[in-house]
Scaffold this active site. Structure first.
Site, PDB file in Angstrom:
ATOM      1  N   SER A  33     -17.259 -69.066 -36.221  1.00 17.88           N
ATOM      2  CA  SER A  33     -16.746 -69.876 -35.107  1.00 17.88           C
ATOM      3  C   SER A  33     -17.734 -70.949 -34.661  1.00 17.88           C
ATOM      4  CB  SER A  33     -16.393 -68.973 -33.915  1.00 17.88           C
ATOM      5  OG  SER A  33     -17.486 -68.156 -33.559  1.00 17.88           O
TER       6      SER A  33
ATOM      7  N   HIS B 189     -20.884 -69.516 -27.763  1.00 17.08           N
ATOM      8  CA  HIS B 189     -20.323 -70.790 -28.196  1.00 17.08           C
ATOM      9  C   HIS B 189     -20.768 -71.898 -27.250  1.00 17.08           C
ATOM     10  CE1 HIS B 189     -17.560 -67.651 -29.829  1.00 17.08           C
ATOM     11  NE2 HIS B 189     -17.773 -68.365 -30.923  1.00 17.08           N
TER      12      HIS B 189
ATOM     13  N   ASP C 101     -19.034 -66.248 -21.950  1.00 14.60           N
ATOM     14  CA  ASP C 101     -19.347 -66.651 -23.319  1.00 14.60           C
ATOM     15  C   ASP C 101     -20.646 -67.457 -23.317  1.00 14.60           C
ATOM     16  OD1 ASP C 101     -19.505 -67.583 -25.891  1.00 14.60           O
ATOM     17  OD2 ASP C 101     -17.533 -68.544 -25.924  1.00 14.60           O
TER      18      ASP C 101
END
Length: 376
Positions: free
Chosen positions: A131, A356, A353
């Protein structure tokens, strides 16, 4: 008297000739030695150019406020995944968008999406990995789109291959999702992470003009649901688990061997994205009670208090041992300084998160570094 002088001159003439020739030979030899020891001005310029290039470390520097950033508006880019679209999901501060990376020893050209499309007209670019590769892939799509907003595009999201084509230029940017790079195969015992093989889909990689590989985050996942495999095949051994750094080293070595064997360097430029850090543990930057949540500015300076990452050392060692020239986008330290650039609680997935990165944001700098490296 004159006759005697003339006779004496003719008697000495051979000796004088030998002396002159000997002196000339000595002078020529000395001149040759001088040129061997002291290159021409052109050669000195070439050496100087190589030295300047070697001294230009794009990855050593600092973050500076830059009012001209970001490169694009997230609301006008149709390619951003919801987990990276921090402003859409309510992030109130925007200062994190206003920082540019400034190397200590050189200046990077500003990204020009139209110039990129013209230079790579008719070519194919592929990001291969997890990702974080998707983060960088979507960022590049948005950066180019901002330069040519009216050009027609074809955007296809599938598993494992997604693509974005800028039709007028014939440039396609692909994403190939394979978090370990090596194979995860279904066998009678279940899903097996095979550290020694790359077969599934790898033939697609061979046809690209630019390849940007990435792997690391999934190697740390624990539990069969998160990690995506039940067993590891390490040589002839089938095991439940092993030291993850050793496993990563073995898997990355298999990738390196695949690249050395299969990539045609006359056609394809190869990059490794480098290790993207996380910011869950505030003690790494001397804020033990904090995570990335609520962070609004980068760390100052050019070093990270928490030090280097072991995985980055593995990548550097494996890449440097390869026969194929692979350009390492050494993004680790400059990304460690950006504790402010994660989605934190402002993503579609919920939770915090700190792995990311928001778009626009840090991956735009990764792509500017890629753009700079492709221009060298």
């Amino acid at each position: 008297m004159d006759f005697k002088l003339i006779s004496l001159f003719f008697l000495l003439l051979p000796l004088l000739t030998l002396t002159i020739l000997s002196t000339a030979d000595h002078a020529l030899a000395s001149n040759k030695k001088l040129h061997e020891n002291h290159p021409s001005r052109t050669a000195l310029s070439a050496l100087k150019g190589r030295k300047q290039t070697s001294e230009c470390n794009l990855f050593q520097g600092r973050w500076v406020f830059d009012a001209s950033y970001p490169f694009y508006d997230s609301s006008t880019c149709p390619f951003i995944d919801s987990e990276f679209d921090c402003l859409k999901f309510g992030r109130p501060d925007k200062q994190f968008l206003k920082y540019s990376w400034q190397p200590d020893s050189c200046t990077m050209p500003r990204f020009d999406g139209e110039a990129f499309l013209n230079k790579w007209r008719g070519k194919r670019v592929m990001f291969v990995g997890d990702s974080l590769s998707q983060n960088m892939w979507e960022s590049l799509g948005c950066m180019i789109h901002a330069s040519v907003p009216d050009t027609k595009t074809t955007f296809i999201k599938r598993t494992p291959v997604s693509s974005l084509t800028f039709q007028e230029y014939g440039v396609t940017i692909y994403l190939y999702r394979t978090p370990y790079l090596v194979d995860v195969s279904k066998e009678s015992v279940g899903r097996v992470l095979n550290l020694g093989t790359i077969e599934g889909g790898a033939d697609v990689w061979k046809d690209m003009d630019i390849l940007v590989f990435n792997s690391w985050h999934w190697w740390l996942h624990k539990g069969v649901e998160l990690q995506g495999w039940d067993f590891i095949r390490n040589g002839s051994s089938l095991i439940r688990d092993m030291d993850r750094f050793d496993a990563f080293n073995k898997g990355l070595t298999t990738w390196a061997q695949w690249v050395d064997k299969n990539v045609n360097i006359s056609q394809t430029r190869v990059f490794f994205q480098g290790i993207s850090p996380t910011h869950y543990v505030g003690k790494e930057w001397n804020e033990p009670r904090n995570s990335c949540n609520g962070q609004m500015q980068p760390l100052s300076g050019s070093t990270y208090p928490g030090g280097s990452l072991p995985a980055a050392s593995i990548v550097s060692r494996v890449v440097s041992s390869m026969k194929t020239p692979v350009y390492l986008l050494d993004i680790t330290t400059l990304s460690q300084l950006r504790k402010d650039a994660h989605p934190s609680t402002y993503g579609a997935d919920g939770g915090t998160d700190c792995s990311h990165w928001c778009l626009p944001g840090l991956p735009d700098t990764w792509n500017q570094l890629l753009y700079t490296a492709l221009s060298m």
